[in-house]
Design a protein around this motif. Structure first.
Motif, PDB file in Angstrom:
ATOM      1  N   THR A  69      22.076  56.599  35.894  1.00  0.00           N
ATOM      2  CA  THR A  69      21.969  56.827  34.450  1.00  0.00           C
ATOM      3  C   THR A  69      22.870  55.863  33.690  1.00  0.00           C
ATOM      4  O   THR A  69      22.463  55.243  32.699  1.00  0.00           O
ATOM      5  CB  THR A  69      22.346  58.285  34.112  1.00  0.00           C
ATOM      6  N   ILE A  70      24.103  55.726  34.160  1.00  0.00           N
ATOM      7  CA  ILE A  70      25.067  54.839  33.502  1.00  0.00           C
ATOM      8  C   ILE A  70      24.589  53.394  33.547  1.00  0.00           C
ATOM      9  O   ILE A  70      24.697  52.651  32.550  1.00  0.00           O
ATOM     10  CB  ILE A  70      26.461  54.973  34.164  1.00  0.00           C
ATOM     11  N   ARG A  71      24.035  52.967  34.675  1.00  0.00           N
ATOM     12  CA  ARG A  71      23.567  51.582  34.799  1.00  0.00           C
ATOM     13  C   ARG A  71      22.458  51.287  33.781  1.00  0.00           C
ATOM     14  O   ARG A  71      22.400  50.199  33.212  1.00  0.00           O
ATOM     15  CB  ARG A  71      23.057  51.316  36.221  1.00  0.00           C
ATOM     16  N   GLU A  72      21.587  52.264  33.531  1.00  0.00           N
ATOM     17  CA  GLU A  72      20.550  52.072  32.529  1.00  0.00           C
ATOM     18  C   GLU A  72      21.151  52.078  31.127  1.00  0.00           C
ATOM     19  O   GLU A  72      20.773  51.259  30.273  1.00  0.00           O
ATOM     20  CB  GLU A  72      19.482  53.164  32.651  1.00  0.00           C
ATOM     21  N   MET A  73      22.104  52.963  30.894  1.00  0.00           N
ATOM     22  CA  MET A  73      22.756  53.025  29.581  1.00  0.00           C
ATOM     23  C   MET A  73      23.416  51.698  29.219  1.00  0.00           C
ATOM     24  O   MET A  73      23.373  51.260  28.069  1.00  0.00           O
ATOM     25  CB  MET A  73      23.807  54.141  29.576  1.00  0.00           C
ATOM     26  N   GLU A  74      24.035  51.063  30.204  1.00  0.00           N
ATOM     27  CA  GLU A  74      24.773  49.819  29.950  1.00  0.00           C
ATOM     28  C   GLU A  74      23.899  48.751  29.299  1.00  0.00           C
ATOM     29  O   GLU A  74      24.388  47.902  28.549  1.00  0.00           O
ATOM     30  CB  GLU A  74      25.340  49.272  31.267  1.00  0.00           C
ATOM     31  N   LYS A  75      22.598  48.796  29.556  1.00  0.00           N
ATOM     32  CA  LYS A  75      21.684  47.773  29.034  1.00  0.00           C
ATOM     33  C   LYS A  75      21.471  47.907  27.532  1.00  0.00           C
ATOM     34  O   LYS A  75      20.995  46.964  26.891  1.00  0.00           O
ATOM     35  CB  LYS A  75      20.331  47.873  29.741  1.00  0.00           C
ATOM     36  N   HIS A  76      21.813  49.066  26.973  1.00  0.00           N
ATOM     37  CA  HIS A  76      21.407  49.362  25.601  1.00  0.00           C
ATOM     38  C   HIS A  76      22.588  49.591  24.663  1.00  0.00           C
ATOM     39  O   HIS A  76      22.424  50.177  23.598  1.00  0.00           O
ATOM     40  CB  HIS A  76      20.478  50.581  25.604  1.00  0.00           C
ATOM     41  N   PHE A  77      23.772  49.126  25.068  1.00  0.00           N
ATOM     42  CA  PHE A  77      24.955  49.177  24.206  1.00  0.00           C
ATOM     43  C   PHE A  77      25.539  47.774  24.114  1.00  0.00           C
ATOM     44  O   PHE A  77      25.334  46.947  25.020  1.00  0.00           O
ATOM     45  CB  PHE A  77      25.987  50.163  24.762  1.00  0.00           C
ATOM     46  N   PRO A  78      26.272  47.479  23.044  1.00  0.00           N
ATOM     47  CA  PRO A  78      26.834  46.124  22.879  1.00  0.00           C
ATOM     48  C   PRO A  78      27.707  45.692  24.041  1.00  0.00           C
ATOM     49  O   PRO A  78      27.753  44.504  24.386  1.00  0.00           O
ATOM     50  CB  PRO A  78      27.643  46.234  21.580  1.00  0.00           C
TER      51      PRO A  78
ATOM     52  N   TYR B 112      26.068  66.939  32.713  1.00  0.00           N
ATOM     53  CA  TYR B 112      24.773  66.263  32.637  1.00  0.00           C
ATOM     54  C   TYR B 112      24.088  66.602  31.315  1.00  0.00           C
ATOM     55  O   TYR B 112      23.519  65.734  30.648  1.00  0.00           O
ATOM     56  CB  TYR B 112      23.887  66.696  33.803  1.00  0.00           C
ATOM     57  N   ASP B 113      24.116  67.868  30.944  1.00  0.00           N
ATOM     58  CA  ASP B 113      23.508  68.288  29.680  1.00  0.00           C
ATOM     59  C   ASP B 113      24.139  67.565  28.493  1.00  0.00           C
ATOM     60  O   ASP B 113      23.442  67.143  27.561  1.00  0.00           O
ATOM     61  CB  ASP B 113      23.673  69.810  29.499  1.00  0.00           C
ATOM     62  N   ARG B 114      25.457  67.429  28.529  1.00  0.00           N
ATOM     63  CA  ARG B 114      26.149  66.768  27.426  1.00  0.00           C
ATOM     64  C   ARG B 114      25.790  65.290  27.337  1.00  0.00           C
ATOM     65  O   ARG B 114      25.611  64.753  26.240  1.00  0.00           O
ATOM     66  CB  ARG B 114      27.662  66.950  27.571  1.00  0.00           C
ATOM     67  N   LEU B 115      25.693  64.649  28.501  1.00  0.00           N
ATOM     68  CA  LEU B 115      25.321  63.238  28.474  1.00  0.00           C
ATOM     69  C   LEU B 115      23.910  63.071  27.918  1.00  0.00           C
ATOM     70  O   LEU B 115      23.638  62.140  27.139  1.00  0.00           O
ATOM     71  CB  LEU B 115      25.423  62.631  29.874  1.00  0.00           C
ATOM     72  N   LEU B 116      23.009  63.976  28.281  1.00  0.00           N
ATOM     73  CA  LEU B 116      21.663  63.916  27.725  1.00  0.00           C
ATOM     74  C   LEU B 116      21.703  64.118  26.211  1.00  0.00           C
ATOM     75  O   LEU B 116      20.996  63.420  25.468  1.00  0.00           O
ATOM     76  CB  LEU B 116      20.762  64.970  28.376  1.00  0.00           C
ATOM     77  N   GLY B 117      22.532  65.039  25.741  1.00  0.00           N
ATOM     78  CA  GLY B 117      22.665  65.255  24.306  1.00  0.00           C
ATOM     79  C   GLY B 117      23.115  64.001  23.591  1.00  0.00           C
ATOM     80  O   GLY B 117      22.609  63.661  22.507  1.00  0.00           O
ATOM     81  N   PHE B 118      24.057  63.298  24.176  1.00  0.00           N
ATOM     82  CA  PHE B 118      24.536  62.029  23.614  1.00  0.00           C
ATOM     83  C   PHE B 118      23.405  61.007  23.560  1.00  0.00           C
ATOM     84  O   PHE B 118      23.194  60.329  22.538  1.00  0.00           O
ATOM     85  CB  PHE B 118      25.696  61.515  24.469  1.00  0.00           C
TER      86      PHE B 118
ATOM     87  N   TYR C 163      15.712  58.909  30.736  1.00  0.00           N
ATOM     88  CA  TYR C 163      17.051  59.411  31.032  1.00  0.00           C
ATOM     89  C   TYR C 163      17.005  60.769  31.730  1.00  0.00           C
ATOM     90  O   TYR C 163      17.833  61.063  32.594  1.00  0.00           O
ATOM     91  CB  TYR C 163      17.882  59.488  29.754  1.00  0.00           C
ATOM     92  N   ARG C 164      16.061  61.600  31.389  1.00  0.00           N
ATOM     93  CA  ARG C 164      15.923  62.893  32.073  1.00  0.00           C
ATOM     94  C   ARG C 164      15.656  62.679  33.562  1.00  0.00           C
ATOM     95  O   ARG C 164      16.209  63.372  34.418  1.00  0.00           O
ATOM     96  CB  ARG C 164      14.799  63.711  31.448  1.00  0.00           C
ATOM     97  N   GLU C 165      14.788  61.711  33.876  1.00  0.00           N
ATOM     98  CA  GLU C 165      14.505  61.427  35.284  1.00  0.00           C
ATOM     99  C   GLU C 165      15.731  60.852  35.995  1.00  0.00           C
ATOM    100  O   GLU C 165      16.034  61.227  37.130  1.00  0.00           O
ATOM    101  CB  GLU C 165      13.324  60.460  35.394  1.00  0.00           C
ATOM    102  N   LEU C 166      16.436  59.948  35.326  1.00  0.00           N
ATOM    103  CA  LEU C 166      17.622  59.345  35.944  1.00  0.00           C
ATOM    104  C   LEU C 166      18.713  60.381  36.175  1.00  0.00           C
ATOM    105  O   LEU C 166      19.374  60.379  37.226  1.00  0.00           O
ATOM    106  CB  LEU C 166      18.146  58.210  35.062  1.00  0.00           C
ATOM    107  N   LEU C 167      18.927  61.262  35.210  1.00  0.00           N
ATOM    108  CA  LEU C 167      19.927  62.326  35.377  1.00  0.00           C
ATOM    109  C   LEU C 167      19.535  63.251  36.529  1.00  0.00           C
ATOM    110  O   LEU C 167      20.386  63.683  37.317  1.00  0.00           O
ATOM    111  CB  LEU C 167      20.072  63.123  34.078  1.00  0.00           C
ATOM    112  N   THR C 168      18.256  63.538  36.631  1.00  0.00           N
ATOM    113  CA  THR C 168      17.774  64.386  37.728  1.00  0.00           C
ATOM    114  C   THR C 168      17.989  63.699  39.071  1.00  0.00           C
ATOM    115  O   THR C 168      18.445  64.318  40.046  1.00  0.00           O
ATOM    116  CB  THR C 168      16.282  64.703  37.532  1.00  0.00           C
ATOM    117  N   TYR C 169      17.684  62.415  39.115  1.00  0.00           N
ATOM    118  CA  TYR C 169      17.883  61.638  40.338  1.00  0.00           C
ATOM    119  C   TYR C 169      19.359  61.637  40.730  1.00  0.00           C
ATOM    120  O   TYR C 169      19.707  61.898  41.895  1.00  0.00           O
ATOM    121  CB  TYR C 169      17.387  60.209  40.106  1.00  0.00           C
ATOM    122  N   ASP C 170      20.236  61.367  39.778  1.00  0.00           N
ATOM    123  CA  ASP C 170      21.675  61.338  40.062  1.00  0.00           C
ATOM    124  C   ASP C 170      22.178  62.694  40.544  1.00  0.00           C
ATOM    125  O   ASP C 170      23.016  62.769  41.457  1.00  0.00           O
ATOM    126  CB  ASP C 170      22.449  60.916  38.808  1.00  0.00           C
TER     127      ASP C 170
END
Length: 565
Positions: free
Chosen positions: A413-422, A451-457, A469-476
């Motif tokens: 999840t974090i690796r995917e997030m990194e692509k979409h922030f400065p 996990y729920d909080r990260l999804l909320g963010f 992101y739901r799939e990635l969080l589930t995978y993690d």
């Protein structure tokens, strides 16, 4: 001999070394370890019931406040017993410590092994006298303070092995010392004061490591300041471990990565996955900061070595940064963070400058506008370059970094997030701000809640990718844990998906495509041991993944994943 550790899993090698060096008086030396989380009354009672004639206690920045309060009360019930302190927290201002802490009679400064033995002989035999014992600072009967000076650094090979009996170390970390001192002059570190080095004889080290290997202890943590500062010493030990692996024991080393050469890398690359973990102090990538703290580091070489080591996926790499160093403001610290984060270590520790007594940093603190706490651990509050507000913000970034990066529970999840922030720093900065807005800091939460909080963010910051992101969080989540109940954030399973998963389990129970180690299991047994989940491909197709919790990655502890199309 008393030690107050930070946690139960820790042990205090110092007091065990002291006891080992006084082996001829073994029956007269009683050793007690406690933690700073215990009730002081319970510790007072335990020490009192030992009926001690002399008490020596080990002092560090994490326990000194606790120890001072403990000994003040102990003095009231043991008014005639000599109290001695030792350790780095009291060695560098021993006279001032004794003036401020009248409960103590004296301090053993610097290395304590030989000093302690002579102190035992003094109390047992009356000789040598305190006046003739080097390494002591103590209060004389007339109230004046006698300072006998420090000892010369001793030959580390003369310190007896402290671990002949491991019954006191079950479920605890074993600490080991193969070298003492450091050749570098980092201004925040006490090792910079005396750059003398002493190495334990390599053959002696091998013999002692064999003991740990034969006992199959889970982890041995080397406390050497810079383990690889002497190439021949480090290579001899790493080669020995490569040749004598027991498949269980993990060894932790603190190293300077830019000193690693091709010969060392070749040995490290041949180690069993999980056999070794390396801690590397980067501290800052700002050239002006590195120069100001008298640190020698080639970050380009560090990056090259870390990248090479991580490419083999056999060694856990832990990188350190220090916030609050001179010439590094909030924005420049963010750059250091991004530089180090880009190496994707298994752990990135964001620490805060401790202005230690006796260090060069303490002497220069005023000139750099460094403000730090009056009590231990003497942590930075502000400098000429960074404000207290910014330090507080970095504290919050540190907390979310621990929760979401260092936990290793959100990797994909974090690796995917990194692509979409400065930047990585901006990502954790925004996550920390979001936590602050929702009052989540300081509240203990379960893994699923995190996990729920990260999804909320993510729903707020990047709503277009919510399904991904739901799939990635589930995978993690399923990589780490075989959940009994499906989490609320996981994608809803259709009946067709459920049938596909149960169909695979049924076929596995019949002996078709059964994972290794699961042969002969019934359908019910397989469901308890394996988990199936259907995920969406990048092209929109579906793939069935089976999480095998018996075959975990030895480095990350992730379940093995079997793809079944």
């Amino acid at each position: 001999l008393a030690a107050c550790n930070a946690k139960y899993i820790h042990s205090n090698l110092a007091v065990f070394n002291l006891k080992a060096c006084a082996k001829e008086y073994d029956s007269n030396v009683v050793l007690r370890e406690y933690t700073i989380n215990q009730q002081k009354d319970d510790i007072l009672k335990d020490i009192y019931r030992c009926h001690p004639d002399v008490i020596c206690i080990s002092c560090y920045i994490w326990n000194i406040t606790f120890v001072r309060e403990l000994m003040q009360d102990l003095r009231k019930i043991l008014p005639d017993v000599p109290f001695w302190a030792g350790g780095p927290e009291v060695s560098y201002d021993a006279e001032e410590f004794l003036k401020k802490n009248p409960a103590f009679d004296g301090v053993m400064v610097g290395e304590g092994e030989e000093t302690f033995l002579e102190l035992v002989k003094h109390y047992m035999n009356g000789s040598p006298s305190l006046e003739k014992t080097t390494g002591l600072v103590y209060c004389k009967p007339d109230g004046t303070i006698q300072n006998n000076g420090w000892r010369q650094i001793m030959d580390l090979s003369r310190v007896p092995f402290a671990y002949e009996d491991l019954k006191d170390f079950e479920n605890r970390i074993i600490y080991y010392e193969s070298s003492r001192g450091c050749p570098f002059s980092c201004s925040y570190c006490l090792s910079s004061i005396d750059r003398s080095l002493s190495f334990r004889d390599p053959e002696q080290v091998k013999e002692e490591l064999t003991f740990f290997l034969e006992k199959k202890v889970p982890q041995v943590k080397f406390i050497d300041r810079t383990f690889n500062c002497k190439k021949s010493h480090a290579l001899a030990i790493w080669r020995f471990l490569a040749e004598h692996d027991n498949g269980i024991t993990n060894f932790h080393f603190e190293i300077a990565a830019d000193l690693i050469d091709e010969e060392m890398l070749t040995v490290l690359e041949g180690l069993r996955p999980g056999q070794v973990q390396l801690e590397i102090g980067v501290q800052s990538t700002c050239p002006k900061t590195v120069e100001a703290i008298h640190r020698k580091m080639d970050f380009a070489r560090v990056a090259e070595v870390v990248t090479r080591i991580r490419s083999r996926h056999n060694i856990h790499v832990h990188l350190d940064l220090i916030a609050g160093l001179p010439w590094e403001d909030y924005v420049r610290f963010g750059q250091s963070f991004d530089d180090v984060y880009a190496l994707h270590p298994e752990q990135l520790q964001l620490g805060f400058l401790k202005v230690l007594k006796g260090s060069a940093m303490a002497e220069a603190a005023a000139s750099w506008g460094i403000v730090y706490t009056a009590a231990a651990p003497y942590e930075v509050m502000a400098t000429s370059w960074i404000s207290y507000d910014e330090i507080l913000r970095l504290k919050q970034i540190e907390e979310v970094l621990e929760l979401y990066y260092n936990s290793g529970q959100f990797t994909h999840t974090i690796r995917e997030m990194e692509k979409h922030f400065p930047s990585a720093f901006a990502m954790y900065e925004q996550l920390a701000d979001w936590y602050e807005t929702h009052d989540y800091f300081g509240i203990q939460s379960s893994r699923v809640v995190r996990y729920d909080r990260l999804l909320g963010f993510l729903q707020e910051k990047d709503p277009e990718r919510e399904a991904q992101y739901r799939e990635l969080l589930t995978y993690d989540l399923y990589l780490r844990e075989h959940m009994k109940n499906r989490p609320a954030f996981a994608p809803v399973q259709t009946e067709a998906v459920k049938e596909r998963i149960s169909g695979w389990m049924a076929e596995a129970a019949e002996g078709r495509h059964t994972p290794e180690g699961y042969e002969g299991m019934t359908y019910r047994e397989l469901v308890k041991q394996l988990h199936g989940e259907v995920f969406t491909d990048a092209d929109g197709g579906e793939r069935l993944l089976i999480f095998d919790y018996r075959r975990r990655d030895s480095l990350t502890m992730d379940a093995r994943v079997i793809e079944w199309r």
